[in-house]
Design an enzyme around this catalytic site. Structure first.
Site, PDB file in Angstrom:
ATOM      1  N   HIS A  23       0.822  -1.242   0.176  1.00 38.27           N
ATOM      2  CA  HIS A  23      -0.033   0.142  -0.113  1.00 38.27           C
ATOM      3  C   HIS A  23       0.754   1.288   0.039  1.00 38.27           C
ATOM      4  O   HIS A  23       2.040   1.322   0.340  1.00 38.27           O
ATOM      5  CB  HIS A  23      -0.952  -0.060   1.442  1.00 38.27           C
ATOM      6  N   GLU A  37      -2.750  -7.118   7.420  1.00 38.55           N
ATOM      7  CA  GLU A  37      -1.665  -6.954   8.063  1.00 38.55           C
ATOM      8  C   GLU A  37      -1.616  -7.773   9.019  1.00 38.55           C
ATOM      9  O   GLU A  37      -2.560  -8.029   9.828  1.00 38.55           O
ATOM     10  CB  GLU A  37      -1.233  -5.648   8.073  1.00 38.55           C
TER      11      GLU A  37
END
Length: 203
Positions: free
Chosen positions: A8, A81
């Site tokens: 990201h 994550e």
């Protein structure tokens, strides 16, 4: 099949060197700009399918990289994550070189990392391997190219399965930069690394 894996774009917590983990932070303006620039760099690359972590910073990156391409973004919880538990929000990256801090092993001896109330690296390896085995590998003959948008530690979990790394080798290679992409090939059930940590901006 080619597999593009992107981390990201930047968030304020990246800049502050905070442990983000499962905390649902958003891209800052720099992160948005990097994702747009990455999308422009990949504008001629066609993707048959796009998978993303459901966390905002990854999903928004996927949207910006895709741009006007009409490809749905499929989220999967296994692409979230790693969880740092009660340590999320700490400036943990600043103490990563302190042997007295339990976080020290996260990078220096990942096979010994004890997350206490968070998630172990072995657990990340297991769930990301499950994703690849259940979602990606059965599509090897159906898709020419796919995109996965995720996170620093999670993407390394994918790499461990793809390249056969043990937990002690979890961080082999550089930590993937924000909006950097890796390219792997899946052919006859075997993965190979084609490109690593490539960006369309100067690091």
């Amino acid at each position: 099949m080619e597999i593009y894996i992107i981390r990201h774009g930047k968030t304020d917590w990246n800049i502050d060197r905070r442990l983000q983990g499962r905390t649902d932070t958003e891209l800052n303006q720099e992160g948005i700009d990097l994702a747009i620039k990455t999308g422009e760099g990949l504008k001629d690359v066609e993707f048959d399918a796009v998978y993303s972590s459901p966390l905002k910073r990854a999903y928004k990156t996927a949207e910006l990289v895709l741009g006007e391409r009409d490809v749905p973004i499929i989220t999967d919880d296994r692409l979230r994550e790693i969880s740092f538990g009660s340590r999320e929000g700490e400036r943990g990256m600043a103490v990563k070189d302190d042997p007295k801090d339990p976080f020290y092993n996260f990078f220096h001896a990942p096979e010994k990392y004890n997350p206490l109330d968070g998630e172990s690296l072995d657990a990340v390896k297991e769930r990301t391997a499950d994703f690849l085995k259940e979602v990606i590998e059965p599509k090897e003959k159906d898709y020419k190219r796919i995109l996965i948008v995720g996170h620093g530690a999670m993407n390394k979990g994918l790499q461990c399965h793809m390249l056969g790394y043990e937990t002690k080798d979890y961080w082999s290679g550089d930590l993937q930069h924000n909006c950097a992409f890796n390219i792997y090939e899946l052919k006859d059930g075997k993965y190979s690394l084609l490109k690593y940590n490539k960006t369309f901006y100067e690091k």
